[in-house]
Each structure stands twice: as structure tokens, then as C-alpha cells.
Design a protein around this motif. Sequence first.
Motif, mmCIF file in Angstrom:
data_model
loop_
_atom_site.group_PDB
_atom_site.id
_atom_site.type_symbol
_atom_site.label_atom_id
_atom_site.label_comp_id
_atom_site.label_asym_id
_atom_site.label_seq_id
_atom_site.Cartn_x
_atom_site.Cartn_y
_atom_site.Cartn_z
ATOM 1 N N LYS A 146 37.559 33.168 56.670
ATOM 2 C CA LYS A 146 36.972 33.011 55.398
ATOM 3 C C LYS A 146 37.154 34.107 54.356
ATOM 4 N N LYS A 147 37.292 33.741 53.329
ATOM 5 C CA LYS A 147 37.399 35.023 52.345
ATOM 6 C C LYS A 147 36.165 35.043 51.473
ATOM 7 N N LEU A 148 35.130 34.060 51.720
ATOM 8 C CA LEU A 148 33.765 34.340 51.382
ATOM 9 C C LEU A 148 33.586 33.971 49.908
ATOM 10 N N ALA A 149 34.721 33.594 49.230
ATOM 11 C CA ALA A 149 34.331 33.295 47.779
ATOM 12 C C ALA A 149 35.692 32.702 47.291
ATOM 13 N N HIS A 150 35.521 31.970 46.304
ATOM 14 C CA HIS A 150 36.782 31.810 45.325
ATOM 15 C C HIS A 150 37.574 32.632 44.948
ATOM 16 N N THR A 151 38.908 32.636 44.703
ATOM 17 C CA THR A 151 39.589 33.775 44.120
ATOM 18 C C THR A 151 39.194 34.182 42.720
ATOM 19 N N ASP A 152 38.599 33.533 42.015
ATOM 20 C CA ASP A 152 38.105 33.553 40.739
ATOM 21 C C ASP A 152 36.906 34.502 40.820
ATOM 22 N N GLU A 153 36.005 34.425 41.965
ATOM 23 C CA GLU A 153 34.860 35.017 42.029
ATOM 24 C C GLU A 153 35.223 36.612 42.179
ATOM 25 N N LEU A 154 36.130 36.545 43.442
ATOM 26 C CA LEU A 154 36.534 37.946 43.983
ATOM 27 C C LEU A 154 37.145 38.962 42.530
ATOM 28 N N GLU A 155 37.919 38.115 41.908
ATOM 29 C CA GLU A 155 38.293 38.981 40.742
ATOM 30 C C GLU A 155 37.053 39.479 39.806
ATOM 31 N N ARG A 156 36.341 38.474 39.685
ATOM 32 C CA ARG A 156 34.976 38.850 38.885
ATOM 33 C C ARG A 156 34.298 40.033 39.313
ATOM 34 N N VAL A 157 34.202 40.018 40.604
ATOM 35 C CA VAL A 157 33.624 41.089 41.394
ATOM 36 C C VAL A 157 34.284 42.381 41.118
ATOM 37 N N ASP A 158 35.711 42.448 41.239
ATOM 38 C CA ASP A 158 36.517 43.409 41.034
ATOM 39 C C ASP A 158 36.313 44.163 39.424
ATOM 40 N N THR A 159 36.399 42.976 38.759
ATOM 41 C CA THR A 159 36.181 43.380 37.343
ATOM 42 C C THR A 159 34.664 44.215 37.206
ATOM 43 N N TYR A 160 33.622 43.985 37.743
ATOM 44 C CA TYR A 160 32.687 44.422 37.626
ATOM 45 C C TYR A 160 32.768 45.805 38.115
ATOM 46 N N LEU A 161 33.289 45.959 39.289
ATOM 47 C CA LEU A 161 33.444 47.400 39.857
ATOM 48 C C LEU A 161 34.116 48.365 38.909
ATOM 49 N N CYS A 162 35.243 47.625 38.029
ATOM 50 C CA CYS A 162 35.915 48.463 37.017
ATOM 51 C C CYS A 162 35.119 48.911 36.134
ATOM 52 N N ARG A 163 34.148 47.999 35.775
ATOM 53 C CA ARG A 163 33.294 48.358 34.689
ATOM 54 C C ARG A 163 32.132 49.249 35.107
ATOM 55 N N GLY A 164 31.791 49.488 36.288
ATOM 56 C CA GLY A 164 30.769 50.493 36.744
ATOM 57 C C GLY A 164 29.727 49.936 36.933
ATOM 58 N N GLY A 165 29.258 48.737 36.344
ATOM 59 C CA GLY A 165 28.005 47.922 36.461
ATOM 60 C C GLY A 165 27.501 47.837 37.991
#
Length: 489
Positions: A146-165
Amino acid sequence: MLVLIEKVVHNWYMVKLMCLQLPQLLQTELAMHRGYKDSWHQQLRTSCHQLKLRLRQMPPYGRGLLLVSALFCCFVVYRILVYTFITDISYHTESSNCPACYGTRMCRRIHETRVHGVEAFHYINSIVNVKNVYFGRLNGLELVFKKLAHTDELERVDTYLCRGGFSQCMRGSSNNNQLCVIPPSDSFQLSCDMTQAVANISSRLTGPVSVSDVIGLSDAMQCPSPRLVRRMVHRYRERGEFVDEHGLSVSEKFSLLYTLAVNPEPLILQMFPHGEKWPFPAYIGACGRIIAEDYAGVPLRDYFYADWRIRMKLALRLLHIADQLTDNSAGYKLYFSDISLDNYSVQKDSLEVTINDAENILIVDEQLLAEDKNPGYDEPHHSVYDYCEHGNNCLTIDVVSLCSKTQSDFNYYALCKSLLSSSGDHDQGMTGGLLHSLPASLKQSQTIKSLADECAKPPPNKDRFVIKDELILVLESVIKSLTPATESF
């Protein structure tokens, strides 16, 4: 009949011959008329016209048999692809993103793993496998990846990591819990150096994992206790051999918190392992952004139209799971809010039932509530029947009440409303609940259906805890009365 088959075979041969000759005809035409760009279009139209005439000349029954033959050939090709083509699961790991991943302990064995079926075709899989779930083998053991999330959800978390939030949430700045909420995918799009973003966040991950680090990161951590956090860290199987005095390295802490934010399922499987008789699949390990679990069987959905005796046994097992999640020797309440036919698995031989999707489970520490003794902590919480706008199967979970009470009937309410009672409403026409269509000859039939409905929506003078106990007793009585002859179905 033989004449008919001969005609169909002859016509099918002519169509096949024409299709095989078409490329050669086009090449010949292009060679003969090089420089005349429209000539090959004419040849193509002519060939297609002849093919259409051939099909029209076939009798209707001939075209029907031709269609059946084509479908059969497609089915054969599909089965060949499913059982002969395999691939390396490492394609899906994205391990280069670590420690923004679920772990690395399985990476040394990941190349020994093989995924079978249409999952082997990456392009097709990216279209049809939106849940990012794969099936395969490792040393003869059937596994689920399992990847545990849809691809767009994983990309969303990556974006949040990039924002620092995300780092603010990790550092425990949870006075504003909105910092821990992953925003919708369309709220912002940002490309960044993930390595640098991870390094910036990791530099702030000092000290042991605490309650303030994890609170609000997932459904499981809505009201975490220090004891729960210690259990999670102590049982974290993705830790390495060299750790600091706090038990986890910085990278391991990052991966643990990242997993919580994306999907806490692997951590729940480790905190409450199958080896200790918890109703979850066995956790095997993680490599990058993919985890491996033991294959727990087919979805409960496959048993919705099974013999009533099988469905009755499954219903009893589901109630026992609800009992275990609600009251156990570990002193934790696990409230499962995503009840569906697809989120339970059944082993065909033993009919053992497990929860195969543990993302939406709220964990409450009963011992902490008993120690704090806040007003009303020991008063039972009774879930109120939900009249949902979007269907009968939706559930509203009262997090505040569940986190402040040592006893709640939520698990029984969710199970009965969603699966056992007649109010259970599922797609593909699966209505009436798992206990539907009990035989009229069964004298307890009406009692079972009434108790299942009352469990979902108790009458004013009855307690749901009492109702579920009565339902369990009736089911056990009926199952016990089944003789070997009646069980041979």
C-alpha cells in the motif's frame, strides 16, 4: 450447426486476413505514390469499406459469434497478463524522498518482492489503481502493498512540507490545530527542493517524540496520551540499530511523524499487532512510500450473498471485533469510524475477519481518563442515530465525547448501522445489511433482525450495550445449534 460454424470461421478468417494485409497494402501504396499525400488515405478508406461490407454480409448470428469470440480472446489475454507478468515493486517506493516516507527497513528485501497481475503495467496501473494497492509475494508469502494515499494526496503533503507548515505542526505548535490539517490540493501548488525542505524541518526535530508533536496529525492522535506515544515509539519497527538517547534518530522521527500525517495505519498495526490477537493484518515492513502487510483475505463484500449461516458467523465475528476494540486489557479504546464491506477482509478457510483499512481509527487512553477523573468521565456515552443527507451509511463521530469518556457504544452503533441492520445501504444494490434474507424457517430470524435494527437505533427504553449482548447471545445460540449436516453448505 457445423455449416454455421464453418461460415463464421470463414468470415472471421477473411476479416483477419484483410487486417493483416492492410499495413502491407498501405506501404505498397505509399511506395508507389510517394509524393501524393492523399493516396494512402484513399487506400485506407477502401480497405475499411471492404471490411465493413464483409461484416455486413455476415448473418446476425455470425456477427454475434464473432463478438463472443473477440471477448473470449480478450479474456484469455487478460488472464495471461495477470498470471504471467510480474514486476519489481521497487518502482513504486519513491525511496529517494526519505525520510519523508514510511521507513526503510524493508528496502534490502524489496527487490525480492514480485507484484503480479495488471499491477505490473505501470501506465495502466496509474489509471485504474487509484487506491495505490498492489498484491504480490515475498518468499512465498502473499502480501498486500500500500502507498496509503492517493497520488494527489501524497503530492499535497509534499507541498505542505515545502511550505514549512508541516514543520510547525511537527514542532508541537498545536495551539492552533489547523496547522496540522493538510490543505486541499488546489489551495497551492509549489515546486521546491524536497531534500532541502526535509533538511530544514529535520534541524528542528530535537528531543523525544511527545504528545505535542503528534496531536492532531491524524484521526488516531486526536487525544493522545504520553503512554500511547511511548507505546508507538517503543513498537516502531522502522527504527535502526543506532539511535539517540530518545529512542529514535532524527530521520526516524521524521518518518514516524510523516506516516502519522499521511495515514496512521502502519503505526496502528505495529502498536496493536496481529500476533497479539488484534484484528488487523500483520505488518511486514516499509520501503520508502510503500508498506507491506500480510494478505488477510478477500473483502467482506464477497460474502454479502453467501449462505445465511456463513453470514451469521461473520456477523458474530464483527461484533466480537467491536467488543475487543471497545474493551481490552491494554486499556485503549479504538473507535473505528470507516465501516464498510470493503474495509474488512475474510480468510476463506477459517472465516477469520480483520480490518484491512485502519486509517480512520480514534485511539483513547482509558487509563489516562481514569487517572484524571474529570467530571463525567465514567458516564457512558451513547451515540445518537445519524440521519445523514448523503446516504444511510454515513457516520458522525463526536471526538470530544469519545476522548472524554471511559465507555462509549460507538463501535456497536457504527457496525450495526453500517453493516448489520436493515438500514445498511451499500452500492451495487447491496441493501438490507449483512443479515438480510434469513430463512423463514429459522425461528430466531425475526428476533435477529429486530435486534440488529435496535442496535443501530435503540428504542427509548433500551440500552445499546444490552441490545448488542442480546444479539451476540442469539447468534451464538443459532450457530451452536447448527449440526454438521446443516453446516455442509
